[in-house]
Design a protein around this motif. Structure first.
Motif, PDB file in Angstrom:
ATOM      1  N   ASP A 145       0.791  -1.228   0.000  1.00 41.65           N
ATOM      2  CA  ASP A 145       0.000   0.000   0.000  1.00 41.65           C
ATOM      3  C   ASP A 145       0.829   1.286   0.000  1.00 41.65           C
ATOM      4  OD1 ASP A 145      -2.384  -1.378  -0.081  1.00 41.65           O
ATOM      5  OD2 ASP A 145      -2.562  -1.504   2.099  1.00 41.65           O
ATOM      6  N   THR A 266      -3.650  -2.481  13.344  1.00 45.08           N
ATOM      7  CA  THR A 266      -2.292  -1.961  13.505  1.00 45.08           C
ATOM      8  C   THR A 266      -1.219  -2.864  12.908  1.00 45.08           C
ATOM      9  OG1 THR A 266      -2.950  -0.762  15.486  1.00 45.08           O
ATOM     10  CG2 THR A 266      -0.619  -1.246  15.269  1.00 45.08           C
ATOM     11  N   PHE A 269       2.360   0.609  13.741  1.00 51.91           N
ATOM     12  CA  PHE A 269       1.994   1.426  14.901  1.00 51.91           C
ATOM     13  C   PHE A 269       1.911   2.924  14.588  1.00 51.91           C
ATOM     14  CE2 PHE A 269       1.969   2.593  19.473  1.00 51.91           C
ATOM     15  CZ  PHE A 269       1.162   1.584  19.961  1.00 51.91           C
ATOM     16  N   SER A 320      -1.037  -5.927   5.217  1.00 56.11           N
ATOM     17  CA  SER A 320      -0.415  -4.672   5.665  1.00 56.11           C
ATOM     18  C   SER A 320      -0.195  -4.652   7.172  1.00 56.11           C
ATOM     19  CB  SER A 320      -1.256  -3.474   5.247  1.00 56.11           C
ATOM     20  OG  SER A 320      -1.419  -3.474   3.852  1.00 56.11           O
TER      21      SER A 320
HETATM   22  C1  PLP Z   1      -0.495   0.314   6.539  1.00 49.13           C
HETATM   23  C2  PLP Z   1      -1.802  -0.326   6.794  1.00 49.13           C
HETATM   24  C3  PLP Z   1      -2.200  -0.723   8.103  1.00 49.13           C
HETATM   25  C4  PLP Z   1      -1.282  -0.586   9.302  1.00 49.13           C
HETATM   26  O1  PLP Z   1      -1.086   0.753   9.693  1.00 49.13           O
HETATM   27  P1  PLP Z   1       0.131   1.150  10.648  1.00 49.13           P
HETATM   28  O2  PLP Z   1       0.124   2.626  10.684  1.00 49.13           O
HETATM   29  O3  PLP Z   1       1.362   0.603   9.970  1.00 49.13           O
HETATM   30  O4  PLP Z   1      -0.108   0.516  11.969  1.00 49.13           O
HETATM   31  C5  PLP Z   1      -3.458  -1.246   8.268  1.00 49.13           C
HETATM   32  N1  PLP Z   1      -4.289  -1.436   7.214  1.00 49.13           N
HETATM   33  C6  PLP Z   1      -3.936  -1.085   5.963  1.00 49.13           C
HETATM   34  C7  PLP Z   1      -4.892  -1.342   4.853  1.00 49.13           C
HETATM   35  C8  PLP Z   1      -2.689  -0.522   5.693  1.00 49.13           C
HETATM   36  O5  PLP Z   1      -2.356  -0.184   4.433  1.00 49.13           O
END
Ligand code: PLP
Length: 497
Positions: A145, A266, A269, A320
């Motif tokens: 992503d 998460t 984080f 992710s």
């Molecule tokens: C990056 C992402 C996360 C995780 O977010 P963090 O800020 O890394 O904890 C969750 N869901 C999706 C779809 C993401 O792209």
């Protein structure tokens, strides 16, 4: 407002310096030396404002060396036209007083757009003040992503080039197509033969190699990062928690000052840390609920105080969040340890050398006061997608489903019925195969990604984002696959130096 490093708290830099550099020279992350405070009146006033105005008001508190006019222009540029409507981050009721904060209406259909549409503006402004007119080269290793969101954000931004490396077999077909068809004159994309760690290590090596830096400098180029370690990625994320609260206030769903819970799916984080900063600023928050998939290192840490990265890595339907080392946790620990960089550095030294650390009892008590945590596996994630669609008529993606699951388990277990906001981080159409499989018990007929999009649309009546559907007709521009050792040359080739 000044910033310091989690590994050396004697450092003082401006927000421009922190954002232009990305990471501190001592290897620490930049954090504000003081968290700005807001009043209930500040929050009440947000209720009558647009997302752009809300963003402007919050950003001004942190980016005090940015001219006010520049912040106005940056927020307007980032959030006008690219999120489908003026309602950049809509809040939707799920059931009772549980609400979904949809963060995926941007160009790449994942929440990374919320920050990465704005970061190029913040970074070019910062670079013009501190980097002496050099062209900034953004180097990204992505598990999916971030790469696409960074490409869309930096595409054709003057004074920048962007290069993205992704693991050839580590991303979904949709994510791969999103990147290999990327438009723009200043972009480059290459696949790495290997996994995400190979891509990430390769990028880190290139970042820190003085010979490469010298070669770039000769071409008036300098590296920077669009990773979530950059403060410029975090500060835009604080905004949407205020925005969600302002929406609930405007709809009469909370009274000003009434506390809410925030549940966040998460990985690294970053997203939940932004909610923590919002809380420290004065947003009325009762609990931050950290939701993880089968990679439950954070669930264990937030409940026991022991962080142990030595454990099996699970590949899940919420990729992710497949992560064992959450880099932004360092910022939280620094603050909970009383902004003590020696203690913080010691924990991360232990993590590197021993693979684990345990925080003291006082810190654990603080963690438990602020956070609750839970996790669920793929089967529960899919069951949640199916249940949420059938019972609540809401279609969610795999990452959001983890949060929905953990949120309801938390409410049931604790009896805590505080009004809740769940961060929804991706469009369900970005993870079509898993979502379709959840709804049909694996009994779907589509064989390729685009047929799956159509089948999911027909099944649910929920329209798919145009920007995913039209990928089908786009030409692949970047089909180069390189080995780890060929990355350096690929950087030169893509930069034409
Ligand atoms: C990056 C992402 C996360 C995780 O977010 P963090 O800020 O890394 O904890 C969750 N869901 C999706 C779809 C993401 O792209």
């Amino acid at each position: 407002m000044q910033y310091t490093s989690t590994r050396n708290n004697t450092i003082r830099v401006s927000s421009s310096e922190a954002i232009a550099a990305g990471i501190s020279k001592d290897g620490g992350l930049f954090v504000p030396t003081e968290v700005p405070q807001v009043t209930p009146d500040f929050i009440a006033a947000l209720a009558g404002k647009s997302y752009i105005e809300r963003a402007r008001d919050v950003l001004r508190l942190f980016l005090t060396d940015y001219p006010a006019g520049e912040i106005d222009a940056d927020t307007a540029g980032a959030y006008t036209g690219s999120f489908g409507s003026e309602n950049v981050a809509p809040v939707v009721n799920l059931y009772e007083n549980v609400n979904i904060l949809e963060l995926w209406h941007g160009p790449t259909c994942a929440f990374k757009d919320m920050a990465l549409q704005l970061l190029p503006y913040l970074l070019t402004g910062a670079a013009s003040r501190v980097s002496g007119g050099k062209t900034t080269v953004i180097l990204v290793a992505t598990s999916g992503d971030t790469g696409k969101a960074a490409l869309e954000g930096f595409k054709d931004v003057p004074g920048t080039r962007i290069l993205v490396f992704f693991p050839s077999d580590g991303v979904s077909p949709m994510q791969k197509l999103q990147m290999t068809t990327q438009e723009g004159e200043n972009v480059g994309v290459a696949a790495i033969r290997g996994n995400f760690d190979d891509a990430q290590n390769g990028v880190k090596r290139i970042f820190t190699d003085p010979a490469i830096a010298e070669k770039l400098a000769a071409g008036n180029l300098t590296f920077s990062s669009a990773n979530s370690i950059n403060w410029g990625r975090l500060v835009p994320q604080i905004v949407y928690y205020f925005s969600a609260y302002a929406d609930l206030l405007a709809a009469g769903k909370v009274k000003n000052g009434e506390k809410i819970n925030i549940t966040v799916p998460t990985g690294n984080f970053g997203n939940i840390l932004a909610a923590y900063y919002a809380m420290r600023m004065g947003l009325p928050v009762n609990k931050l609920v950290c939701a993880s998939n089968e990679n439950d290192v954070l669930t264990e840490f937030l409940t026991t105080g022991r962080y142990n990265r030595v454990r099996p890595f699970h590949t899940t339907v919420s990729p992710s969040m497949d992560i064992l080392i959450s880099s932004n946790l360092e910022r939280l620990l620094f603050h909970l340890l009383g902004d003590d960089s020696d203690k913080t550095a010691e924990l991360f030294r232990r993590l590197k050398e021993d693979g684990e650390y345990t925080v003291d009892g006082e810190t654990l008590a603080k963690l438990r006061e602020l956070f609750a945590a839970g996790c669920c596996d793929d089967a529960a994630t899919k069951a949640t997608i199916a249940d949420t669609f059938r019972k609540n008529g809401y279609l969610c993606d795999t990452h959001t489903a983890v949060a929905v699951n953990v949120c309801s388990a938390y409410r049931e277990k604790t009896g805590d019925q505080t009004p809740t906001v769940i961060a929804s981080t991706a469009s369900p159409y970005k993870f079509c195969r898993a979502v379709l499989s959840a709804l049909t018990d694996g009994g779907f007929t589509a064989e390729n990604e685009f047929d799956m999009v159509e089948e999911l649309e027909a099944l649910t009546g929920v329209p798919a984002p145009e920007q995913l559907k039209t990928l089908k007709n786009k030409a692949v521009r970047f089909d180069r696959v390189v080995t780890k050792d060929e990355m350096e040359q690929a950087v030169y080739d893509l930069l034409g130096i």
